[in-house]
Design a protein around this motif. Sequence first.
Motif, mmCIF file in Angstrom:
data_model
loop_
_atom_site.group_PDB
_atom_site.id
_atom_site.type_symbol
_atom_site.label_atom_id
_atom_site.label_comp_id
_atom_site.label_asym_id
_atom_site.label_seq_id
_atom_site.Cartn_x
_atom_site.Cartn_y
_atom_site.Cartn_z
ATOM 1 N N UNK A 175 12.742 -28.912 31.579
ATOM 2 C CA UNK A 175 11.480 -28.510 30.952
ATOM 3 C C UNK A 175 10.525 -29.690 30.798
ATOM 4 N N UNK A 176 11.037 -30.893 30.966
ATOM 5 C CA UNK A 176 10.189 -32.077 30.882
ATOM 6 C C UNK A 176 9.642 -32.478 32.250
ATOM 7 N N UNK A 177 10.450 -32.311 33.304
ATOM 8 C CA UNK A 177 9.976 -32.782 34.612
ATOM 9 C C UNK A 177 9.237 -31.730 35.433
ATOM 10 N N UNK A 178 9.511 -30.421 35.231
ATOM 11 C CA UNK A 178 8.802 -29.418 36.025
ATOM 12 C C UNK A 178 7.282 -29.501 35.865
ATOM 13 N N UNK A 179 6.755 -29.594 34.627
ATOM 14 C CA UNK A 179 5.286 -29.670 34.501
ATOM 15 C C UNK A 179 4.703 -30.910 35.163
ATOM 16 N N UNK A 180 5.439 -32.009 35.163
ATOM 17 C CA UNK A 180 4.944 -33.246 35.770
ATOM 18 C C UNK A 180 4.847 -33.091 37.284
ATOM 19 N N UNK A 181 5.839 -32.461 37.883
ATOM 20 C CA UNK A 181 5.883 -32.341 39.336
ATOM 21 C C UNK A 181 5.078 -31.161 39.863
ATOM 22 N N UNK A 182 5.235 -29.995 39.232
ATOM 23 C CA UNK A 182 4.665 -28.761 39.791
ATOM 24 C C UNK A 182 3.624 -28.098 38.893
ATOM 25 N N UNK A 183 3.230 -28.772 37.827
ATOM 26 C CA UNK A 183 2.152 -28.255 36.991
ATOM 27 C C UNK A 183 2.643 -27.416 35.819
ATOM 28 N N UNK A 184 1.781 -27.277 34.849
ATOM 29 C CA UNK A 184 2.123 -26.560 33.620
ATOM 30 C C UNK A 184 2.410 -25.078 33.853
ATOM 31 N N UNK A 185 1.892 -24.518 34.930
ATOM 32 C CA UNK A 185 2.051 -23.079 35.172
ATOM 33 C C UNK A 185 3.346 -22.730 35.904
ATOM 34 N N UNK A 186 4.099 -23.743 36.336
ATOM 35 C CA UNK A 186 5.326 -23.448 37.078
ATOM 36 C C UNK A 186 6.373 -22.854 36.141
ATOM 37 N N UNK A 187 6.931 -21.721 36.541
ATOM 38 C CA UNK A 187 7.960 -21.036 35.750
ATOM 39 C C UNK A 187 9.234 -20.956 36.584
ATOM 40 N N UNK A 188 10.220 -21.820 36.316
ATOM 41 C CA UNK A 188 11.434 -21.840 37.143
ATOM 42 C C UNK A 188 12.163 -20.511 37.189
ATOM 43 N N UNK A 189 12.083 -19.714 36.122
ATOM 44 C CA UNK A 189 12.768 -18.423 36.128
ATOM 45 C C UNK A 189 12.145 -17.461 37.144
#
Length: 255
Positions: free
Chosen positions: A57-71
């Motif tokens: 939850x810390x690295x996804x927004x940095x890499x793929x933006x705040x809108x990325x939802x891994x689920x």
Amino acid sequence: MTASTANGPGPLTPEDFDALDAELDLLREQDDEIPQWEFCEGFLAALVCMRREVPAEEYWPVLLGEDFRPMEHMEFAWRWRRRWQEIAFALDQPVEVLEDERTYHPEALDTKGAILSLPPEERFEGDLANLPAYAQVWALGFMYAVESWPEDWEPPRDDEAAEMLDGALEDIVALTEADTGEPAVSMYAEDGPPSVSNERLDALAAGIWAVYALRQLWRSLGPRVEPVRKAPEPGRNDPCPCGSGKKYKKCHGAA
């Protein structure tokens, strides 16, 4: 690396990497700043090397933006985790030569080689010199992770360890630069037009060993320990913080 990881299904296949690219292409339709997989690969390698494990939850927004939802992109997240385990497994093997099948090799693109392998009428009409060099995007992704968590990459107090860190990062930074050597080989096709210099291959080899050094360094040091900050002591004539109503000097300060 052909051996399976300790508890995983084994290395990603070319089809897996194609699926990762396809997912990134879909994300890029909504956000044109979504990076290519090579950049993600470098970013991932840096996360694997870090002193602490950064939560998703810390690295996804940095890499793929705040809108990325891994689920909503579970196949992507699943392959990402498999690649994470694959890289970590490779970096923990006692390899001594890069030819060892267990060695970590970045998923890097020889974009120039791919363009030069096309028939002249199908080639990119722009300046080939402006295309990224072999493994350049990978190195940029790696350093983006380093720059995103500067506190986790601060030099250790030990001079030898700090020198090791600095040297390893310098080798990776060198790959973020253009390939200025004479093209000698193609990494896209064995018999393709030369697109990568021997100096670049040497620089990539140094970058791979740098990744091994960083993994070893941070694992040996462990997570950073934050210094314990002592609370300021009240003045002798201040009320005692225990709530007795007495002055500090006549209460807990008397000791």
